[in-house]
Design a protein around this motif. Structure first.
Motif, short mmCIF file in Angstrom:
data_model
loop_
_atom_site.label_atom_id
_atom_site.label_comp_id
_atom_site.label_asym_id
_atom_site.label_seq_id
_atom_site.Cartn_x
_atom_site.Cartn_y
_atom_site.Cartn_z
N PRO A 133 -2.01 -10.23 11.16
CA PRO A 133 -1.70 -11.61 10.74
C PRO A 133 -1.02 -12.42 11.99
O PRO A 133 -0.99 -13.73 11.97
CB PRO A 133 -0.63 -11.54 9.43
N ARG A 138 -7.40 -8.80 3.36
CA ARG A 138 -6.57 -7.50 3.61
C ARG A 138 -7.15 -6.37 3.92
O ARG A 138 -8.49 -6.30 4.05
CB ARG A 138 -5.99 -7.28 2.13
N LYS A 139 -6.67 -5.38 4.27
CA LYS A 139 -7.04 -3.87 4.86
C LYS A 139 -7.94 -3.36 3.57
O LYS A 139 -7.33 -3.53 2.55
CB LYS A 139 -6.22 -3.14 5.14
N VAL A 164 -8.69 -9.97 12.55
CA VAL A 164 -8.93 -8.65 11.90
C VAL A 164 -9.67 -7.99 12.59
O VAL A 164 -10.82 -8.37 13.24
CB VAL A 164 -9.50 -8.89 10.16
N ALA A 208 -5.74 -5.51 9.70
CA ALA A 208 -5.44 -6.93 9.63
C ALA A 208 -4.32 -7.30 10.42
O ALA A 208 -3.07 -6.44 10.45
CB ALA A 208 -5.10 -7.69 8.11
N LYS A 245 -0.22 -16.31 6.96
CA LYS A 245 -1.03 -15.41 5.94
C LYS A 245 -2.54 -15.31 6.34
O LYS A 245 -3.04 -16.34 6.74
CB LYS A 245 -0.91 -15.85 4.70
N ARG A 302 -5.35 -12.46 -6.40
CA ARG A 302 -6.57 -13.11 -5.82
C ARG A 302 -7.48 -13.21 -6.65
O ARG A 302 -7.89 -11.97 -7.22
CB ARG A 302 -6.87 -12.65 -4.31
N ASP A 358 -10.73 -4.67 2.28
CA ASP A 358 -11.71 -5.82 1.74
C ASP A 358 -12.98 -5.53 2.43
O ASP A 358 -13.06 -5.29 3.82
CB ASP A 358 -11.10 -7.06 1.99
#
Length: 106
Positions: free
Chosen positions: A31, A7-8, A36, A29, A3, A96, A10
């Motif tokens: 993973p 994230r896309k 990224v 992103a 992980k 988050r 951000d």
């Protein structure tokens, strides 16, 4: 699959390398690779042949992936780079949270 902490979509701050100190939005992103793609960071030149999509061909500048460990999430509320914490809401959702101000992040 490992992980990522971002994230896309951000906003992140680049910590190391040629683009250190630059802020940008995460465009993608990856993973599986732990990388990224950040807007305006790690620009590379690609020499492309003429195609249906690009009849002219030529040299195209685009963003290349950088390692996820080299970026830090920027909190939208306190506008500073921060680490993230995970928090469970009453309905069982995991979100988050900014470690500095406690604001919920996307």
């Amino acid at each position: 699959m490992p992980k990522l902490h971002v994230r896309k979509g951000d906003t992140v701050l680049v910590l190391t390398g040629k683009y250190a100190g630059k802020r940008g939005k995460v465009l993608a992103a990856l993973p599986a690779e732990g990388r990224v793609i950040v807007e305006g960071v790690n620009i590379v030149k690609r020499h492309t042949r003429p195609s249906a999509r690009m009849p002219q061909g030529g040299i195209v500048e685009k963003e290349a992936p950088i390692h996820a460990s080299n970026v830090m999430l920027v909190c939208s509320k306190c506008n500073s780079p921060t680490r993230i914490a995970k928090k469970f809401l009453e309905d069982g959702k995991k979100v988050r949270v900014c470690k500095k101000c406690g604001e919920e992040l996307g």
